[in-house]
Design a protein around this motif. Structure first.
Motif, mmCIF file in Angstrom:
data_model
loop_
_atom_site.group_PDB
_atom_site.id
_atom_site.type_symbol
_atom_site.label_atom_id
_atom_site.label_comp_id
_atom_site.label_asym_id
_atom_site.label_seq_id
_atom_site.Cartn_x
_atom_site.Cartn_y
_atom_site.Cartn_z
ATOM 1 N N PHE A 145 11.239 9.152 7.517
ATOM 2 C CA PHE A 145 10.351 9.363 6.232
ATOM 3 C C PHE A 145 11.059 9.325 5.020
ATOM 4 O O PHE A 145 12.301 9.400 4.920
ATOM 5 C CB PHE A 145 9.872 10.865 6.673
ATOM 6 N N VAL A 146 10.174 9.138 4.012
ATOM 7 C CA VAL A 146 10.665 9.357 2.742
ATOM 8 C C VAL A 146 9.349 10.266 2.106
ATOM 9 O O VAL A 146 8.308 9.897 2.322
ATOM 10 C CB VAL A 146 10.589 7.797 1.990
ATOM 11 N N GLU A 147 9.928 10.890 1.181
ATOM 12 C CA GLU A 147 8.731 11.913 0.389
ATOM 13 C C GLU A 147 9.106 12.118 -0.673
ATOM 14 O O GLU A 147 10.395 12.062 -1.376
ATOM 15 C CB GLU A 147 8.951 13.393 1.469
ATOM 16 N N ARG A 199 4.035 11.349 1.188
ATOM 17 C CA ARG A 199 5.262 11.054 2.361
ATOM 18 C C ARG A 199 4.757 9.835 3.395
ATOM 19 O O ARG A 199 3.548 9.814 3.433
ATOM 20 C CB ARG A 199 5.242 12.582 3.185
ATOM 21 N N THR A 200 5.661 8.966 3.580
ATOM 22 C CA THR A 200 5.693 8.065 4.498
ATOM 23 C C THR A 200 6.207 8.436 5.645
ATOM 24 O O THR A 200 7.648 8.513 5.552
ATOM 25 C CB THR A 200 5.967 6.612 3.751
ATOM 26 N N ASN A 245 12.561 2.445 -3.903
ATOM 27 C CA ASN A 245 13.705 1.865 -3.193
ATOM 28 C C ASN A 245 13.997 2.410 -1.889
ATOM 29 O O ASN A 245 14.395 1.600 -0.651
ATOM 30 C CB ASN A 245 14.722 1.687 -4.032
ATOM 31 N N HIS A 246 14.124 3.573 -1.411
ATOM 32 C CA HIS A 246 14.394 4.294 -0.519
ATOM 33 C C HIS A 246 13.358 3.959 0.646
ATOM 34 O O HIS A 246 13.318 3.914 1.628
ATOM 35 C CB HIS A 246 14.366 5.971 -0.485
ATOM 36 N N LEU A 247 11.822 4.141 -0.017
ATOM 37 C CA LEU A 247 10.701 3.671 0.911
ATOM 38 C C LEU A 247 10.803 2.411 1.365
ATOM 39 O O LEU A 247 10.671 2.036 2.521
ATOM 40 C CB LEU A 247 9.462 3.809 0.109
ATOM 41 N N MET A 280 0.913 -1.159 -0.125
ATOM 42 C CA MET A 280 0.082 -0.084 0.107
ATOM 43 C C MET A 280 0.736 1.181 0.038
ATOM 44 O O MET A 280 0.717 2.222 -0.813
ATOM 45 C CB MET A 280 -0.887 0.217 1.253
ATOM 46 N N HIS A 281 1.734 1.328 0.870
ATOM 47 C CA HIS A 281 2.822 2.405 0.974
ATOM 48 C C HIS A 281 3.515 2.604 -0.412
ATOM 49 O O HIS A 281 3.636 3.934 -1.193
ATOM 50 C CB HIS A 281 3.987 2.206 1.884
#
Lengths: 362, 362, 362
Positions: free
Chosen positions: B205-207, B247-248, B344-346, B172-173
């Protein structure tokens, strides 16, 4: 006394090994597997005992018999076949088997070299039920059939009920034995409160006796018809004086109600028969005998209401025991913390009389 | 730039150990488990966090509380019971538990020797949601509640949505973070093409930021109402100047849209809450705040269209993430070959912040 | 002879190792996976061979092609995507693949560094069926396509049938080969009794020949239309002189009926294609060619009756082979005690030509 006193010795029984829900029924008893009316003359039906497929056959002449429900040829259920005289013929290639389980005909094969047959099960019919003996056949004749409530007694009318329940049979025994679960039926049975009177136990049985107190004056109609009205003329609460006895005499369970005059008002006999190999599904076969009131036809009048009442009660029980099984499945084991000594004695009985389940089957 | 450039360093992140789909959510956060309106006063409902059964209880007075949803006696869900004042009473034998989880009454037992109670979960209610803290209770007070879009802000109207999705929360993310998946919504969102503007990341976080370009002049109505009309007077294509930020911020996800004047037009907050013990099913709890247009009542006019639009979008997302989970199940592991550095960062973030799943539970 | 004689040598074949129901089909053959009419121009559909997901693509120009039905990116089925010219584009992020399986476009990525593509399968279309070669692609050209009954021959009319059956393909071969199973179809085919005439076998085939005797004079209409009337002018029973030949020529099966004049009346070709990885579910693709009678249009007249007749026959077969699979599942292995030598030779053929199933997949 209204309150149960727990002693250390009582509670110690409950957490034992093996896990009670992995204990299989002892197969060396007579278990009902179908109602007589389910099997017409000249027909065969398929039933189960703990994963064993069983073909019941009612030939055009002679008694019902029971075979392993797999053709020796290609393992197709014989109960899908047809009955021809004293034999059942497999639906696929027509192999025929008699009462002895022997293969007596392969239509396209010389009679000289018939294959071996299939296993048989000792089989009896009584009280509108068909029983088999799934264990050691050599023991069948020495093991008595159970007494089946008051089936056939003109003083009583008997109701059959036979729901399937997705839980281990032990949950069913515990459910009925612990009358404190009347709380579950509060909508059906008013504010009845069970009062524990005493217990008894032996090698193969556990028994608990209760009377019922009422905490509310409203009483549902059907309950009143079965248990009698519980109010005096001035509408005050009055203690109910029937005695309810619940007894597991392995592997069956009974519940009877005796009124204040000592008359047996209700007599319930029930067997919980494992269906799947892991014994986590059961089919109940119950016979509920209710004493006919003095006024003729009154029993017929209340009979439909009684059916509705008992069905509702049973639906509530079924939901809760299935929730117990689901909790066991989710937790991977029995976490029960039983505080009621009678139930702990019942658990010990079921554990002692049963046999270890096969882990490989799970 | 319209095209993403891949560097060796970026792609190296994707194939890691452990398999991302076996990484469990960190339980030491506040997770929504129900909508406030699902739990009426004097009632209890059963919810789940990662296989843990939780009974939410709204007593007749005082705040909602959360208990392990298994009676200490026979593990039947307390959420099937009844609320009586400040306590919940098990449906089966009537055992009662208070806010502290302690067993405060067994109707048929002396008060002197009550059994132990059940586990409790820290519980809070905010923004129309009921949250629990499934991890270490000692940490609950020090972990902040999330900011919940613009719930309660009169400048915005907020829509709740909460579908169940049969996949691991990480899918989902990744779905929302990668706006290149607008291709999936081509029937709903016209020929919108996401343009990647840049990214940002930190410990938790990753945005990613995007603008939207249009490859076609046709624009669906609902989209126009949310994003504004995208054509000049002569009908020529014109670049859209809203900036979309996804943003996660572990474990939650947000998406907001700021228009060319810098006004926040839309603000989405969503949490993906694992349902089953293997965390391969999730329930999303989303709050979508949309800024009210200057013309009063216009928001009410477009609200139903917005609901249809967002539901369709979400149905498409749901289908595709469930297909991803099915592929994972069939292949027995993660074969993703991700080329988009932000994703990939997420993935690295979700892997780093989560915790290893228990193989035994699978 | 009407009775089969069993010799020790014949029966010894049946109980072998490995278990026949764990023997997988040899993938180095052409297997039908869809009907041509199921795949429209410019569309893609997803099919299976033994658990392998395959996307069949019919581009706007050129022949059908077959790709692994998983996008290289996130393993979503390509068959959920769209066909654009000669390529199929994944529904999720729009990655595009050509006939060669190479990834030819990622809409948001520079062309310089496209990811690898997906596996392809040799694919051919014939007789209204789409075939793939699931095994070693290098062998595809050297393995001949099967002869497909009398599809396209104006002397015959051909019916397609393609049911899914929840059993291992070997049960299907055995079902048809053993014509003694006419007992199963006694309601559809009157009292036909198969008479075994002889057998033949070789490296890659087993063949059995039968004639049909009738034990009853009643004959269903549809059967009469296919097999011809079986009574002389005085209504007496008369031997039927058609010869029925059933042949498994690995991996296909055929059945043909030649009348007393030596004319081919009926010609059936069928392939049983494993669907799941454990090969315990199959999809049959059958072509049934029936010789057109001399009277024009008579074939059209009887065609609907023939459809009903063959569907009923097949439903009975399906039920029984699925019961065989269920027995195998319940017993955890093959307990067949085969007495008919032809079937034992067929079992040996299927075992010899197949390949060991992967226990890990089960």
């Amino acid at each position: 006394m209204d309150q149960i006193t727990i002693t250390e010795r009582d509670t110690d029984i409950s957490l034992g090994s093996p896990d009670l829900r992995t204990v299989d029924c002892d197969p060396d008893f007579w278990y009902p597997v179908a109602w007589s009316h389910e099997l017409k003359t000249g027909k065969t039906i398929g039933v189960r005992y703990a994963g064993l497929p069983i073909a019941l056959v009612r030939p055009t002449e002679g008694a019902v018999f029971a075979l392993e429900d797999r053709c020796a040829h290609r393992q197709v259920p014989l109960s899908k076949g047809t009955v021809k005289g004293q034999a059942v013929q497999c639906c696929y290639h027509g192999w025929a088997y008699g009462r002895s389980g022997r293969c007596i005909d392969v239509p396209y094969l010389g009679k000289g070299k018939l294959p071996n047959g299939v296993r048989t099960y000792p089989c009896r019919e009584a009280g509108g039920l068909i029983f088999v003996f799934p264990g050691d056949p050599a023991l069948a004749d020495s093991v008595p059939m159970p007494r089946l409530a008051h089936v056939g007694d003109p003083e009583y009318r008997t109701r059959q009920f036979g729901p399937r329940v997705a839980c281990h049979y032990t949950f069913m025994h515990e459910n009925l034995m612990d009358m404190n679960h009347q709380f579950l039926h509060r909508r059906q049975m008013g504010q009845i409160r069970a009062r524990f009177l005493g217990q008894d136990r032996g090698e193969n049985f556990v028994e608990a006796r209760y009377s019922f107190g009422r905490t509310d004056t409203r009483q549902p109609l059907a309950e009143a018809l079965i248990f009698g009205r519980h109010r005096d003329l001035k509408g005050k609460e009055q203690p109910v004086e029937e005695v309810v006895t619940v007894r597991t005499e392995y592997p069956y369970q009974t519940l009877n109600i005796v009124d204040k005059d000592g008359d047996l008002m209700m007599d319930l006999w029930v067997a919980y028969v494992p269906q799947s190999a892991d014994q986590r599904t059961s089919r109940a076969f119950g016979l509920l005998s209710v004493r006919r009131p003095k006024i003729p036809f009154l029993i017929d009048l209340i009979w439909p209401a009684l059916a509705v009442f008992t069905n509702r009660i049973f639906e509530e029980d079924r939901e809760v025991v299935e929730l117990e099984q689901q909790a066991w499945d989710a937790q991977g084991g029995d976490r029960n913390r039983e505080v009621f000594p009678v139930v702990n004695h019942l658990r010990a009985l079921l554990s002692r009389c049963g046999q270890p389940g096969q882990p490989a089957q799970r």
